[in-house]
Design an enzyme around this catalytic site. Structure first.
Site, PDB file in Angstrom:
ATOM      1  N   ASP A  20      23.923  49.844  42.491  1.00 32.70           N
ATOM      2  CA  ASP A  20      22.897  50.423  42.996  1.00 32.70           C
ATOM      3  C   ASP A  20      21.556  50.162  42.304  1.00 32.70           C
ATOM      4  O   ASP A  20      21.788  48.995  41.600  1.00 32.70           O
ATOM      5  CB  ASP A  20      22.732  51.859  42.284  1.00 32.70           C
ATOM      6  CG  ASP A  20      23.553  53.017  43.084  1.00 32.70           C
ATOM      7  OD1 ASP A  20      24.205  52.738  44.226  1.00 32.70           O
ATOM      8  OD2 ASP A  20      23.701  54.124  42.508  1.00 32.70           O
ATOM      9  N   PRO A  27       6.011  67.418  32.063  1.00 28.04           N
ATOM     10  CA  PRO A  27       5.471  66.224  32.381  1.00 28.04           C
ATOM     11  C   PRO A  27       4.833  65.637  30.930  1.00 28.04           C
ATOM     12  O   PRO A  27       4.443  64.358  31.243  1.00 28.04           O
ATOM     13  CB  PRO A  27       4.384  66.744  33.377  1.00 28.04           C
ATOM     14  CG  PRO A  27       4.277  68.314  33.155  1.00 28.04           C
ATOM     15  CD  PRO A  27       5.518  68.601  32.506  1.00 28.04           C
ATOM     16  N   ARG A  45      26.983  60.971  38.126  1.00 26.40           N
ATOM     17  CA  ARG A  45      27.727  59.998  39.031  1.00 26.40           C
ATOM     18  C   ARG A  45      27.976  58.646  38.183  1.00 26.40           C
ATOM     19  O   ARG A  45      28.677  57.680  38.821  1.00 26.40           O
ATOM     20  CB  ARG A  45      26.721  59.664  40.130  1.00 26.40           C
ATOM     21  CG  ARG A  45      25.228  59.142  39.662  1.00 26.40           C
ATOM     22  CD  ARG A  45      24.389  59.023  40.569  1.00 26.40           C
ATOM     23  NE  ARG A  45      24.515  58.019  41.978  1.00 26.40           N
ATOM     24  CZ  ARG A  45      24.803  56.738  41.573  1.00 26.40           C
ATOM     25  NH1 ARG A  45      24.283  56.192  40.510  1.00 26.40           N
ATOM     26  NH2 ARG A  45      25.058  56.001  42.473  1.00 26.40           N
ATOM     27  N   GLU A  85       3.271  79.494  33.471  1.00 21.80           N
ATOM     28  CA  GLU A  85       2.367  78.468  33.134  1.00 21.80           C
ATOM     29  C   GLU A  85       2.827  77.626  31.918  1.00 21.80           C
ATOM     30  O   GLU A  85       2.203  76.462  31.734  1.00 21.80           O
ATOM     31  CB  GLU A  85       1.052  79.103  32.781  1.00 21.80           C
ATOM     32  CG  GLU A  85       0.232  79.764  33.858  1.00 21.80           C
ATOM     33  CD  GLU A  85      -0.232  79.193  34.821  1.00 21.80           C
ATOM     34  OE1 GLU A  85      -0.669  77.952  34.970  1.00 21.80           O
ATOM     35  OE2 GLU A  85       0.195  79.310  36.014  1.00 21.80           O
TER      36      GLU A  85
HETATM   37  C1  9WO Z   1       3.363  71.906  32.408  1.00 19.49           C
HETATM   38  C2  9WO Z   1       2.170  70.712  32.212  1.00 19.49           C
HETATM   39  C3  9WO Z   1       1.300  70.545  32.841  1.00 19.49           C
HETATM   40  C4  9WO Z   1       0.323  69.689  32.207  1.00 19.49           C
HETATM   41  C5  9WO Z   1       0.505  69.233  30.836  1.00 19.49           C
HETATM   42  C6  9WO Z   1       1.541  69.906  30.360  1.00 19.49           C
HETATM   43  C7  9WO Z   1       2.440  70.531  30.872  1.00 19.49           C
HETATM   44  N1  9WO Z   1       3.451  71.326  30.286  1.00 19.49           N
HETATM   45  C8  9WO Z   1       4.034  72.061  31.164  1.00 19.49           C
HETATM   46  C9  9WO Z   1       5.566  72.624  31.144  1.00 19.49           C
HETATM   47  O1  9WO Z   1       6.114  72.421  30.057  1.00 19.49           O
HETATM   48  N2  9WO Z   1       5.672  73.500  31.953  1.00 19.49           N
HETATM   49  C10 9WO Z   1       6.862  74.177  31.992  1.00 19.49           C
HETATM   50  C11 9WO Z   1       8.021  73.514  32.954  1.00 19.49           C
HETATM   51  C12 9WO Z   1       6.559  75.360  32.576  1.00 19.49           C
HETATM   52  C13 9WO Z   1       6.012  75.422  33.947  1.00 19.49           C
HETATM   53  C14 9WO Z   1       6.890  74.374  34.863  1.00 19.49           C
HETATM   54  N3  9WO Z   1       7.471  73.468  34.131  1.00 19.49           N
HETATM   55  C15 9WO Z   1       7.382  72.165  34.518  1.00 19.49           C
HETATM   56  C16 9WO Z   1       8.094  70.923  34.401  1.00 19.49           C
HETATM   57  N4  9WO Z   1       6.511  71.722  35.541  1.00 19.49           N
HETATM   58  N5  9WO Z   1       6.619  70.179  35.803  1.00 19.49           N
HETATM   59  C17 9WO Z   1       7.645  69.942  35.076  1.00 19.49           C
HETATM   60  C18 9WO Z   1       8.055  68.710  35.032  1.00 19.49           C
HETATM   61  C19 9WO Z   1       9.232  68.413  34.342  1.00 19.49           C
HETATM   62  C20 9WO Z   1       9.698  67.045  34.501  1.00 19.49           C
HETATM   63  N6  9WO Z   1       9.154  66.228  35.136  1.00 19.49           N
HETATM   64  C21 9WO Z   1       7.993  66.394  35.807  1.00 19.49           C
HETATM   65  C22 9WO Z   1       7.534  67.757  35.956  1.00 19.49           C
END
Ligand code: 9WO
Length: 257
Positions: A176, A96, A161, A123
């Protein structure tokens, strides 16, 4: 295009590899997918991929070394498989904190040799792996997932796609939402049989057979829908000079006096 995925859950990717448009394109060798499990790059009997965070706190952190060894193995495999055209590809962490993934990013991915996606779990990932091995971070939006896999699949789908020959009707990806023929506007509504559904019909212009009128109706629907739901996209299209005088006249006609 070749996609390499570093993931603790390789089975998840059967969805994008085997089903639908992306599955057909994979069958036709328009793209390749290879998964790499960091557990296979551990060196202890328990095959440990995570450990407790320094400084304390909840949850576990993905260890750097199994991820690094997996990336090294991917680079070797890519060098062997594509001995002639070893175009370098980015190592991308789904996060994120990343740059927002959009249609332009999907286009770039589709026109490239692919990417190495790192799917985090727990985490998070040891920062030293990110600093040393990751080139880019890509995000789907401001929300947290339980892992990067679902985000990677969405991006792969968006790119595959677009590959030449991936869609049955060569036209329909260019039609699209967000694509060029629509000037970055949202797509118009769609209808199919039956002609009457619970006493609701279909816009008569679509039954008229008059293709010029149908094209104009669809353009006007796109303009009205986008102005209502995503006025930012109207401004973008105007700034890019994508509106005709007819478009501007129609938009003017939508404004309350
Ligand atoms: C999670 C996170 C939360 C708040 C601020 C920074 C952060 N980094 C991460 C992160 O790299 N997390 C890893 C991947 C491990 C936990 C699950 N991960 C993840 C990727 N959660 N959410 C995403 C993600 C990827 C792309 N778009 C939206 C969310």
């Amino acid at each position: 295009m070749r996609i390499d995925l570093v993931t603790l859950f390789p089975e998840m990717f059967s969805a994008v590899r085997d089903l639908g448009v992306t599955g057909r394109a994979h069958l036709n060798a328009l793209w390749a997918l290879k998964t790499w499990n960091p557990r296979d790059y551990t060196q202890d009997v328990h095959r440990t991929v995570d450990d407790r965070p320094y400084g304390g706190g909840p949850g576990m952190v993905m260890m750097a070394e199994p991820l690094s060894r997996a990336v090294v193995a991917i680079r070797e495999d890519r060098a062997q498989t594509h001995r002639l055209s070893g175009e370098p590809v980015p190592v991308v962490l789904l996060s994120p904190l990343g740059q927002p993934f959009d249609q332009a990013q999907a286009n770039r991915l589709a026109q490239s040799a692919g990417a190495i996606f790192i799917c985090g779990r727990y985490e998070g990932v040891d920062q030293r792996f990110i600093d040393r091995q990751v080139n880019e971070q890509w995000s789907l939006g401001d929300f947290v997932l339980s892992g990067g896999e679902v985000a990677a699949m969405a991006m792969i789908d968006a790119a595959v796609r677009l590959l030449p020959g991936a869609l049955n009707h060569g036209q329909s990806s260019a039609q699209d939402s967000f694509q060029d023929s629509l000037s970055g506007l949202l797509d118009s509504p769609h209808y199919t049989r039956p002609e009457s559904l619970a006493n609701e019909g279909v816009p008569s212009v679509l039954l008229s057979g008059n293709h010029a009128n149908i094209a104009r109706w669809r353009r006007e629907q796109s303009l009205a829908l986008t102005l209502e739901k995503r006025p930012d996209l109207i401004e973008q299209a105007r700034a890019r000079g994508l509106f005709t005088q007819a478009d501007e006249r129609y938009l003017q006609s939508l404004k309350p006096v």
